[in-house]
Every structure is written in C-alpha cells, then in structure tokens.
Design a protein around this motif. Structure first.
Motif, mmCIF file in Angstrom:
data_model
loop_
_atom_site.group_PDB
_atom_site.id
_atom_site.type_symbol
_atom_site.label_atom_id
_atom_site.label_comp_id
_atom_site.label_asym_id
_atom_site.label_seq_id
_atom_site.Cartn_x
_atom_site.Cartn_y
_atom_site.Cartn_z
ATOM 1 N N LYS A 196 12.959 8.643 -8.397
ATOM 2 C CA LYS A 196 11.804 7.987 -7.800
ATOM 3 C C LYS A 196 11.516 6.716 -8.580
ATOM 4 O O LYS A 196 10.974 6.769 -9.681
ATOM 5 N N ALA A 197 11.919 5.562 -8.014
ATOM 6 C CA ALA A 197 11.761 4.293 -8.729
ATOM 7 C C ALA A 197 10.361 3.726 -8.565
ATOM 8 O O ALA A 197 9.850 3.048 -9.450
ATOM 9 N N LEU A 198 9.724 4.007 -7.397
ATOM 10 C CA LEU A 198 8.347 3.568 -7.167
ATOM 11 C C LEU A 198 7.581 4.711 -6.531
ATOM 12 O O LEU A 198 8.109 5.425 -5.681
ATOM 13 N N SER A 199 6.335 4.854 -6.936
ATOM 14 C CA SER A 199 5.557 5.978 -6.445
ATOM 15 C C SER A 199 4.089 5.572 -6.281
ATOM 16 O O SER A 199 3.449 5.163 -7.258
ATOM 17 N N GLY A 200 3.602 5.622 -5.049
ATOM 18 C CA GLY A 200 2.184 5.314 -4.793
ATOM 19 C C GLY A 200 1.734 3.961 -5.302
ATOM 20 O O GLY A 200 0.630 3.811 -5.806
ATOM 21 N N VAL A 201 2.598 2.954 -5.131
ATOM 22 C CA VAL A 201 2.243 1.626 -5.644
ATOM 23 C C VAL A 201 1.421 0.855 -4.602
ATOM 24 O O VAL A 201 1.865 0.659 -3.469
ATOM 25 N N SER A 202 0.242 0.426 -5.007
ATOM 26 C CA SER A 202 -0.609 -0.401 -4.157
ATOM 27 C C SER A 202 -1.075 -1.620 -4.951
ATOM 28 O O SER A 202 -1.465 -1.495 -6.112
ATOM 29 N N MET A 203 -0.983 -2.757 -4.316
ATOM 30 C CA MET A 203 -1.360 -3.994 -5.009
ATOM 31 C C MET A 203 -1.585 -5.092 -3.982
ATOM 32 O O MET A 203 -0.800 -5.234 -3.057
ATOM 33 N N ASN A 204 -2.674 -5.816 -4.128
ATOM 34 C CA ASN A 204 -2.924 -6.953 -3.262
ATOM 35 C C ASN A 204 -2.885 -8.237 -4.080
ATOM 36 O O ASN A 204 -3.331 -8.252 -5.217
ATOM 37 N N VAL A 205 -2.343 -9.282 -3.469
ATOM 38 C CA VAL A 205 -2.343 -10.582 -4.133
ATOM 39 C C VAL A 205 -2.924 -11.592 -3.151
ATOM 40 O O VAL A 205 -2.458 -11.693 -2.011
ATOM 41 N N SER B 31 0.813 -1.213 0.000
ATOM 42 C CA SER B 31 0.000 0.000 0.000
ATOM 43 C C SER B 31 0.843 1.259 0.000
ATOM 44 O O SER B 31 1.697 1.458 0.865
ATOM 45 N N GLY B 32 0.616 2.070 -0.993
ATOM 46 C CA GLY B 32 1.223 3.388 -1.081
ATOM 47 C C GLY B 32 2.738 3.382 -1.042
ATOM 48 O O GLY B 32 3.346 4.261 -0.428
ATOM 49 N N VAL B 33 3.358 2.428 -1.716
ATOM 50 C CA VAL B 33 4.812 2.281 -1.598
ATOM 51 C C VAL B 33 5.562 3.263 -2.510
ATOM 52 O O VAL B 33 5.239 3.433 -3.678
ATOM 53 N N ALA B 34 6.555 3.911 -1.924
ATOM 54 C CA ALA B 34 7.478 4.753 -2.686
ATOM 55 C C ALA B 34 8.898 4.265 -2.416
ATOM 56 O O ALA B 34 9.210 3.769 -1.325
ATOM 57 N N LYS B 35 9.733 4.380 -3.437
ATOM 58 C CA LYS B 35 11.133 3.991 -3.305
ATOM 59 C C LYS B 35 11.993 4.944 -4.129
ATOM 60 O O LYS B 35 11.715 5.183 -5.298
ATOM 61 N N TYR B 36 12.985 5.511 -3.474
ATOM 62 C CA TYR B 36 13.920 6.413 -4.164
ATOM 63 C C TYR B 36 15.284 5.765 -4.259
ATOM 64 O O TYR B 36 15.720 5.092 -3.330
ATOM 65 N N PHE B 37 15.960 6.008 -5.381
ATOM 66 C CA PHE B 37 17.401 5.782 -5.454
ATOM 67 C C PHE B 37 18.007 7.166 -5.587
ATOM 68 O O PHE B 37 17.977 7.752 -6.668
ATOM 69 N N GLY B 38 18.508 7.703 -4.495
ATOM 70 C CA GLY B 38 18.936 9.090 -4.518
ATOM 71 C C GLY B 38 17.738 9.960 -4.859
ATOM 72 O O GLY B 38 16.722 9.918 -4.177
#
Ligand code: ADP
Ligand code: MG
Length: 246
Positions: free
Chosen positions: A21-30, A11-18
C-alpha cells in the motif's frame, strides 16, 4: 487567494503496488498560487503522490480533480490536463540527443501548436530567466547538473502550465549547485505559480511554502504552516524526522 476554489483536489486516495500500500487515505487540497512542500522519510509515498497528480500513476481508490477535471472521468482528455501540470524530476530527464533549445521548443510546437518563431522566443525568454541563455545551442551532456536542472525547469515552464510539481529537484546535485536551482524555484514561487514540491531543503520550505505536509507509510500524518510546523510538529514521527534532518 484563500477563498479561491482548489486547483488540486485529492480525496481519499489509495494506491497499491501489488500488495504494497503506497498511498492510503490521502486527502489534500491546493489552491491557485499555493506552495505546498511535502516531506517525509524515504518510501513514504511522496513520489507516488506527485505522480498521481499528472496521472503517471493511476489510483485504486479516491478521487483527484485537477483544475476542474476528474482524472478518472473517461471524458477527460488526460493529455490536456497534463499540459497544465509541469513536472521536474530529481534526474533532470532532458532529451539527450536534442539541444537545449530543442528540448524547450519541441512540446510547445507539437502540443500547444506554437510555430517555431514563437516557441523559440518563449524558449530564449525562459533560458534568460533561469540564467543560461548562452547555452541554447549545446546538448544537455555539456552542462553541469545545476544547469541541466534549470533547463528542465525552463522546459516545463515552456508549456505555460498552471501547476508545477517538483520531485526532489536538488537531490542529485553537488552542494554548490543546489542554490542556483532553489533560487529559480523561489523566483517562480514569488511570481505566484502553484507549486507542489518534494524536497529536503528546509530553508526553501521555510521561505517558499504556505504549508508543509508530512507523509509517513503512505499517509499524510501532519501538516501546517512552516512556522508552526517547524516549531511544534504535532506527530512524534514528524518530530523525529525533523530532528534527523535539521
Ligand atoms: P518516496 O518518494 O517517499 O521515497 P515512493 O512514492 O517512491 O516513496 O514509494 C512509496 C512506496 O511504493 C515504496 O515502498 C516504494 O518501494 C513503492 N513503489 C514505488 N513505486 C513503485 C513501483 N513502480 N512498483 C512497486 N513499488 C513501488
Ligand atoms: Mg521519491
């Protein structure tokens, strides 16, 4: 199955490399047993997303819960969670100095506390399942790419994981070896394994996926069941991508 609680909640995942912004507002259920295929252009964050699921990457915002364990909860033993999440990479990543059999038995003996007989019995059963029982005593370098990738799948399965992640498992293979790897993956899908697969193999996606997720620039911008997704991708970027690869 559709009423089951998700085994993966993102839910709402963000990931930065410096600054990137590699991931922004990622939400997913499995949900347990679901098969999700992730597609999208190079650099869209597919590998990064997969890697956050077994915490090969930390996240900068949001929350990831795997089978009830919040990966950012300090009380959670991340190595225990990882044992439930098998991962197969584009580049096989077998241990080159160990035989195929040792590649399959090492982790179950060390981490699952299996004795050697137990671990070897499991290993032979899995090698049989992926069609290379006769290669148990050889070293990875003596195998074709397709065979190495089937060993890598068997090795991940030897830990008896609840979830399997695949990151472009056939992208490094010669065309004639792609089928043998996809067929192993299809068998696994039929057996009910929970799978998240990054792949450009749309035939596999059509056959195996419950859901296609399309990523671009670090976000999920479209998703749907394969039938609807391939017929009528909603987002123009998804449409364009499909035109290029289909
Ligand atoms: P994909 O798998 O969809 O091709 P990735 O998840 O590998 O995309 O990469 C997403 C973005 O993050 C890209 O711009 C990539 O260059 C960048 N990236 C990925 N891993 C790293 C890293 N370890 N350090 C810096 N940048 C990275
Ligand atoms: Mg990638």
């Amino acid at each position: 199955m559709s009423s089951a609680e998700p085994i993966i909640t993102i839910s709402g995942v963000a990931k930065y490399f410096g600054k990137l912004k590699a991931l922004s507002g990622v939400s997913m259920n499995v949900r347990p047993g679901e098969k999700v295929v992730i597609i999208g252009p190079s650099g869209s964050g597919k590998s990064t997303l997969l890697r956050t699921i077994n915490r090969l990457e930390t996240i900068d915002a949001g929350r990831i819960v795997i089978d009830g364990s919040d990966l950012d909860d300090p009380k959670v033993d991340i190595n225990k969670v990882r044992m439930e999440v098998g991962m197969v990479f584009q580049s096989f990543n077998l241990f080159p100095h160990y035989t195929v059999l040792d590649n399959l038995t090492l982790a179950p003996m060390k981490l699952r506390g299996m004795n050697r007989d137990e671990a070897e019995a499991t290993a032979f059963a899995l090698l049989d399942k992926v069609g290379i029982k006769d290669k148990a005593k050889v070293f990875p370098a003596m195998l074709s790419g397709g065979q190495q990738q089937r060993v890598a799948i068997a090795r991940a399965l030897a830990m008896n994981p609840k979830i399997m992640l695949f990151d472009e498992p056939t992208s490094a293979l010669d065309p004639e070896m792609i089928g043998e790897v996809l067929s192993v993956m299809l068998d696994l899908a039929k057996e009910g394994m929970t799978m998240v697969v990054v792949t450009h193999e749309m035939g596999f996606a059509r056959q195996a996926a419950d859901r296609i997720v399309f990523m671009d620039h670090g976000s999920i911008i479209d998703e749907g069941a394969p039938s609807e997704f391939f017929e009528s991708a909603q987002h123009p970027r998804a449409q364009k991508f499909l035109e290029q690869i289909l």
